[in-house]
Write a protein that holds these residues in place. Structure first.
Motif, PDB file in Angstrom:
ATOM      1  N   ARG A  25      35.999  49.435  39.251  1.00 57.39           N
ATOM      2  CA  ARG A  25      34.778  50.138  39.625  1.00 57.39           C
ATOM      3  C   ARG A  25      34.090  51.041  38.774  1.00 57.39           C
ATOM      4  N   ILE A  26      35.079  51.879  37.973  1.00 56.75           N
ATOM      5  CA  ILE A  26      34.529  52.866  37.052  1.00 56.75           C
ATOM      6  C   ILE A  26      33.920  52.057  35.887  1.00 56.75           C
ATOM      7  N   GLU A  27      34.471  50.919  35.470  1.00 53.11           N
ATOM      8  CA  GLU A  27      33.721  50.161  34.341  1.00 53.11           C
ATOM      9  C   GLU A  27      32.521  49.878  34.742  1.00 53.11           C
ATOM     10  N   SER A  28      32.311  49.250  36.104  1.00 52.89           N
ATOM     11  CA  SER A  28      31.073  48.713  36.466  1.00 52.89           C
ATOM     12  C   SER A  28      30.179  49.761  36.682  1.00 52.89           C
ATOM     13  N   ILE A  29      30.279  50.908  37.243  1.00 50.48           N
ATOM     14  CA  ILE A  29      29.279  52.228  37.173  1.00 50.48           C
ATOM     15  C   ILE A  29      29.126  52.554  35.619  1.00 50.48           C
ATOM     16  N   ILE A  30      30.057  52.656  34.841  1.00 50.68           N
ATOM     17  CA  ILE A  30      29.638  53.024  33.486  1.00 50.68           C
ATOM     18  C   ILE A  30      28.787  51.936  33.068  1.00 50.68           C
ATOM     19  N   LYS A  31      28.793  50.679  33.047  1.00 54.22           N
ATOM     20  CA  LYS A  31      27.661  49.604  32.588  1.00 54.22           C
ATOM     21  C   LYS A  31      26.570  49.899  33.091  1.00 54.22           C
ATOM     22  N   PHE A 127      29.880  62.054  44.612  1.00 51.09           N
ATOM     23  CA  PHE A 127      31.311  61.804  44.173  1.00 51.09           C
ATOM     24  C   PHE A 127      31.762  60.268  44.831  1.00 51.09           C
ATOM     25  N   ILE A 128      31.784  59.553  43.879  1.00 47.44           N
ATOM     26  CA  ILE A 128      32.218  58.003  44.073  1.00 47.44           C
ATOM     27  C   ILE A 128      33.635  57.915  44.678  1.00 47.44           C
ATOM     28  N   GLU A 129      33.857  57.949  45.698  1.00 51.46           N
ATOM     29  CA  GLU A 129      35.139  58.058  46.228  1.00 51.46           C
ATOM     30  C   GLU A 129      36.090  56.893  45.824  1.00 51.46           C
ATOM     31  N   ASP A 130      35.709  55.553  46.066  1.00 52.98           N
ATOM     32  CA  ASP A 130      36.532  54.745  45.523  1.00 52.98           C
ATOM     33  C   ASP A 130      36.527  54.335  44.048  1.00 52.98           C
ATOM     34  N   ALA A 131      35.927  55.012  43.334  1.00 53.22           N
ATOM     35  CA  ALA A 131      36.145  54.933  41.654  1.00 53.22           C
ATOM     36  C   ALA A 131      36.696  56.178  41.407  1.00 53.22           C
ATOM     37  N   GLN A 167      31.658  52.796  45.885  1.00 54.55           N
ATOM     38  CA  GLN A 167      31.005  51.962  45.060  1.00 54.55           C
ATOM     39  C   GLN A 167      29.962  51.102  45.842  1.00 54.55           C
ATOM     40  N   GLU A 168      30.080  50.629  46.570  1.00 56.00           N
ATOM     41  CA  GLU A 168      29.089  49.643  47.230  1.00 56.00           C
ATOM     42  C   GLU A 168      27.992  50.575  47.638  1.00 56.00           C
ATOM     43  N   GLU A 169      28.342  51.585  48.297  1.00 55.86           N
ATOM     44  CA  GLU A 169      27.017  52.591  48.523  1.00 55.86           C
ATOM     45  C   GLU A 169      26.134  52.950  47.311  1.00 55.86           C
ATOM     46  N   TYR A 170      26.987  53.318  46.272  1.00 60.28           N
ATOM     47  CA  TYR A 170      26.463  53.590  44.936  1.00 60.28           C
ATOM     48  C   TYR A 170      25.513  52.573  44.569  1.00 60.28           C
ATOM     49  N   VAL A 171      25.897  51.414  44.508  1.00 58.88           N
ATOM     50  CA  VAL A 171      25.064  50.352  44.165  1.00 58.88           C
ATOM     51  C   VAL A 171      23.743  49.904  45.233  1.00 58.88           C
ATOM     52  N   GLU A 172      24.039  50.318  46.237  1.00 57.84           N
ATOM     53  CA  GLU A 172      22.612  50.173  47.305  1.00 57.84           C
ATOM     54  C   GLU A 172      21.675  51.303  47.158  1.00 57.84           C
ATOM     55  N   GLU A 173      22.279  52.629  46.751  1.00 56.03           N
ATOM     56  CA  GLU A 173      21.380  53.680  46.593  1.00 56.03           C
ATOM     57  C   GLU A 173      20.813  53.799  45.265  1.00 56.03           C
ATOM     58  N   TYR A 174      21.466  53.713  44.256  1.00 55.90           N
ATOM     59  CA  TYR A 174      21.076  54.019  43.001  1.00 55.90           C
ATOM     60  C   TYR A 174      21.147  52.887  42.145  1.00 55.90           C
ATOM     61  N   LYS A 175      21.736  51.658  42.051  1.00 56.38           N
ATOM     62  CA  LYS A 175      21.741  50.785  40.922  1.00 56.38           C
ATOM     63  C   LYS A 175      20.331  50.352  40.861  1.00 56.38           C
ATOM     64  N   VAL A 176      19.517  50.592  39.756  1.00 57.49           N
ATOM     65  CA  VAL A 176      18.416  50.238  39.494  1.00 57.49           C
ATOM     66  C   VAL A 176      18.284  49.704  37.926  1.00 57.49           C
ATOM     67  N   SER A 177      17.984  48.411  37.796  1.00 58.65           N
ATOM     68  CA  SER A 177      18.146  48.140  36.281  1.00 58.65           C
ATOM     69  C   SER A 177      16.911  48.269  35.687  1.00 58.65           C
ATOM     70  N   LYS A 178      17.075  48.512  34.492  1.00 57.96           N
ATOM     71  CA  LYS A 178      15.712  48.704  33.655  1.00 57.96           C
ATOM     72  C   LYS A 178      14.699  47.808  33.822  1.00 57.96           C
ATOM     73  N   VAL A 179      14.922  46.417  34.276  1.00 55.52           N
ATOM     74  CA  VAL A 179      13.854  45.314  34.439  1.00 55.52           C
ATOM     75  C   VAL A 179      13.273  45.674  35.714  1.00 55.52           C
ATOM     76  N   SER A 180      13.714  46.244  37.015  1.00 53.04           N
ATOM     77  CA  SER A 180      12.996  46.708  38.112  1.00 53.04           C
ATOM     78  C   SER A 180      12.522  48.082  37.945  1.00 53.04           C
ATOM     79  N   LYS A 181      12.483  48.669  36.822  1.00 46.83           N
ATOM     80  CA  LYS A 181      11.795  50.080  36.569  1.00 46.83           C
ATOM     81  C   LYS A 181      10.498  49.721  36.115  1.00 46.83           C
TER      82      LYS A 181
END
Length: 182
Positions: A25-31, A127-131, A167-181
Protein backbone atom coordinates in the motif's frame (compact mmCIF):
# COMPACT_ATOMS: atom_id res chain seq x y z
CA UNK A 1 1.30 21.36 -2.63
CA UNK A 2 0.96 17.84 -1.19
CA UNK A 3 3.76 15.71 0.23
CA UNK A 4 3.91 12.13 1.44
CA UNK A 5 5.65 11.17 4.68
CA UNK A 6 6.90 7.58 4.85
CA UNK A 7 7.69 7.08 8.51
CA UNK A 8 10.18 4.58 9.95
CA UNK A 9 10.09 1.94 7.21
CA UNK A 10 13.23 0.47 8.72
CA UNK A 11 14.56 -3.07 8.97
CA UNK A 12 14.05 -3.31 12.74
CA UNK A 13 10.32 -2.78 12.31
CA UNK A 14 9.54 -4.26 8.89
CA UNK A 15 11.32 -7.52 9.69
CA UNK A 16 9.44 -7.90 12.99
CA UNK A 17 6.44 -9.57 11.26
CA UNK A 18 4.76 -9.87 7.88
CA UNK A 19 4.01 -6.32 6.73
CA UNK A 20 3.70 -7.26 3.06
CA UNK A 21 0.24 -5.64 2.63
CA UNK A 22 1.24 -2.43 4.35
CA UNK A 23 4.44 -2.15 2.30
CA UNK A 24 2.49 -2.71 -0.93
CA UNK A 25 0.00 0.00 0.00
CA UNK A 26 2.79 2.42 0.90
CA UNK A 27 4.60 1.67 -2.36
CA UNK A 28 1.44 2.26 -4.38
CA UNK A 29 0.95 5.66 -2.74
CA UNK A 30 4.63 6.52 -3.22
CA UNK A 31 4.32 5.73 -6.93
CA UNK A 32 1.28 8.00 -7.18
CA UNK A 33 3.17 10.89 -5.57
CA UNK A 34 6.23 10.27 -7.76
CA UNK A 35 4.10 10.11 -10.91
CA UNK A 36 2.65 13.51 -10.02
CA UNK A 37 6.07 14.93 -9.11
CA UNK A 38 5.02 15.53 -5.53
CA UNK A 39 7.56 15.18 -2.70
CA UNK A 40 8.03 11.86 -0.92
CA UNK A 41 9.88 12.32 2.35
CA UNK A 42 11.19 9.35 4.31
CA UNK A 43 11.57 9.67 8.06
CA UNK A 44 14.23 7.55 9.75
CA UNK A 45 14.25 6.96 13.50
CA UNK A 46 17.70 6.89 15.09
CA UNK A 47 18.90 6.23 18.61
CA UNK A 48 22.31 6.79 20.22
CA UNK A 49 22.04 3.72 22.48
CA UNK A 50 24.54 1.06 21.39
CA UNK A 51 22.08 -1.78 21.94
CA UNK A 52 19.13 -0.11 20.21
CA UNK A 53 18.03 -1.60 16.88
CA UNK A 54 17.81 2.03 15.71
CA UNK A 55 21.49 2.75 16.37
CA UNK A 56 22.73 4.51 13.24
CA UNK A 57 25.61 2.05 12.86
CA UNK A 58 23.41 -1.04 12.72
CA UNK A 59 21.79 -2.50 9.58
CA UNK A 60 18.53 -2.78 11.53
CA UNK A 61 18.24 1.04 11.47
CA UNK A 62 18.50 1.23 7.67
CA UNK A 63 15.50 1.94 5.46
CA UNK A 64 14.00 -1.35 4.30
CA UNK A 65 15.17 -2.50 0.88
CA UNK A 66 11.58 -2.81 -0.43
CA UNK A 67 11.13 0.99 -0.44
CA UNK A 68 14.62 2.42 0.01
CA UNK A 69 15.01 3.22 -3.71
CA UNK A 70 12.21 5.81 -3.42
CA UNK A 71 13.97 7.79 -0.68
CA UNK A 72 15.06 11.02 -2.35
CA UNK A 73 14.66 12.98 0.88
CA UNK A 74 15.42 11.43 4.27
CA UNK A 75 14.86 13.26 7.55
CA UNK A 76 16.38 11.75 10.69
CA UNK A 77 14.59 11.96 14.03
CA UNK A 78 15.11 10.79 17.59
CA UNK A 79 11.57 11.07 18.98
CA UNK A 80 8.12 9.87 17.89
CA UNK A 81 7.41 13.21 16.18
CA UNK A 82 9.09 13.75 12.83
CA UNK A 83 8.96 17.50 13.55
CA UNK A 84 10.70 17.64 16.96
CA UNK A 85 14.25 18.96 16.54
CA UNK A 86 14.48 17.91 12.87
CA UNK A 87 14.78 19.65 9.52
CA UNK A 88 11.28 18.59 8.44
CA UNK A 89 9.54 21.95 8.92
CA UNK A 90 12.25 23.77 6.97
CA UNK A 91 12.14 21.21 4.14
CA UNK A 92 8.34 21.43 3.88
CA UNK A 93 8.48 25.22 3.81
CA UNK A 94 11.13 25.14 1.05
CA UNK A 95 8.90 22.83 -0.97
CA UNK A 96 5.75 24.88 -0.39
CA UNK A 97 3.88 21.96 1.18
CA UNK A 98 0.45 22.62 2.70
CA UNK A 99 -1.01 19.10 2.86
CA UNK A 100 0.74 16.07 4.37
CA UNK A 101 -0.18 12.43 3.88
CA UNK A 102 0.98 10.05 6.62
CA UNK A 103 2.08 6.42 6.06
CA UNK A 104 4.58 4.14 7.78
CA UNK A 105 5.29 2.61 11.18
CA UNK A 106 4.40 2.47 14.15
CA UNK A 107 0.80 3.59 13.84
CA UNK A 108 0.21 4.55 17.46
CA UNK A 109 3.54 6.25 18.01
CA UNK A 110 5.46 7.90 15.22
CA UNK A 111 2.62 8.07 12.69
CA UNK A 112 0.08 9.42 15.16
CA UNK A 113 2.50 11.85 16.86
CA UNK A 114 3.64 13.19 13.49
CA UNK A 115 0.07 13.62 12.25
CA UNK A 116 -0.88 15.62 15.34
CA UNK A 117 2.32 17.69 15.22
CA UNK A 118 1.66 18.45 11.53
CA UNK A 119 -1.84 19.66 12.31
CA UNK A 120 -0.48 21.79 15.17
CA UNK A 121 1.86 23.45 12.65
CA UNK A 122 -0.99 24.36 10.33
CA UNK A 123 -0.84 21.58 7.75
CA UNK A 124 -3.85 19.82 6.33
CA UNK A 125 -3.25 16.20 7.33
CA UNK A 126 -4.46 12.96 5.77
CA UNK A 127 -3.68 9.79 7.72
CA UNK A 128 -3.87 6.71 5.50
CA UNK A 129 -4.81 4.18 8.15
CA UNK A 130 -4.19 0.92 6.31
CA UNK A 131 -0.87 2.21 4.94
CA UNK A 132 0.46 2.24 8.49
CA UNK A 133 1.47 -0.73 10.59
CA UNK A 134 2.62 -1.55 14.08
CA UNK A 135 4.61 -4.24 15.82
CA UNK A 136 2.20 -3.98 18.76
CA UNK A 137 -1.13 -5.71 19.28
CA UNK A 138 -3.83 -6.43 21.84
CA UNK A 139 -1.37 -8.37 24.00
CA UNK A 140 1.07 -5.45 24.13
CA UNK A 141 -1.61 -3.17 25.55
CA UNK A 142 -3.49 -5.87 27.50
CA UNK A 143 -6.70 -4.88 25.69
CA UNK A 144 -8.48 -7.93 24.30
CA UNK A 145 -9.74 -7.36 20.76
CA UNK A 146 -7.77 -4.15 20.22
CA UNK A 147 -7.08 -3.28 16.59
CA UNK A 148 -4.37 -0.64 17.04
CA UNK A 149 -4.69 0.87 13.55
CA UNK A 150 -8.47 1.11 13.78
CA UNK A 151 -8.31 2.60 17.27
CA UNK A 152 -5.79 5.29 16.25
CA UNK A 153 -7.64 6.01 13.02
CA UNK A 154 -10.93 6.39 14.88
CA UNK A 155 -9.42 8.71 17.51
CA UNK A 156 -7.82 10.90 14.83
CA UNK A 157 -11.03 10.91 12.78
CA UNK A 158 -13.07 11.98 15.81
CA UNK A 159 -10.73 14.94 16.23
CA UNK A 160 -12.46 16.45 13.18
CA UNK A 161 -9.13 18.03 12.19
CA UNK A 162 -7.21 15.09 10.71
CA UNK A 163 -8.62 13.30 7.69
CA UNK A 164 -8.44 9.52 8.04
CA UNK A 165 -8.76 7.35 4.94
CA UNK A 166 -7.90 3.84 3.89
CA UNK A 167 -5.92 3.34 0.68
CA UNK A 168 -9.03 2.73 -1.40
CA UNK A 169 -10.58 6.00 -0.19
CA UNK A 170 -7.28 7.80 -0.86
CA UNK A 171 -7.34 6.54 -4.46
CA UNK A 172 -10.95 7.68 -4.93
CA UNK A 173 -10.33 11.09 -3.37
CA UNK A 174 -6.81 12.05 -4.42
CA UNK A 175 -5.33 9.86 -7.12
CA UNK A 176 -5.19 12.01 -10.21
CA UNK A 177 -2.64 11.08 -12.83
CA UNK A 178 -0.74 13.74 -14.76
CA UNK A 179 -2.61 12.65 -17.90
CA UNK A 180 -6.00 13.53 -16.44
CA UNK A 181 -4.70 16.89 -15.15
CA UNK A 182 -4.03 18.07 -18.71
Amino acid sequence: MKALLVIDVQNAIVEFRDFHRELNRIESIIKDFKENEEPVIFIRNLDDEETSPFNKELPSSELHCSLKEYADIVIEKKTPSAFFQTELSDKLEQLGVEHLFITGFNTEFCCQFTAIAAYDRGYKVTFIEDATGTVNDEATYEMKGLDVRDFVGTALHWSNVIEVLDQEEYVEEYKVSKVSKV
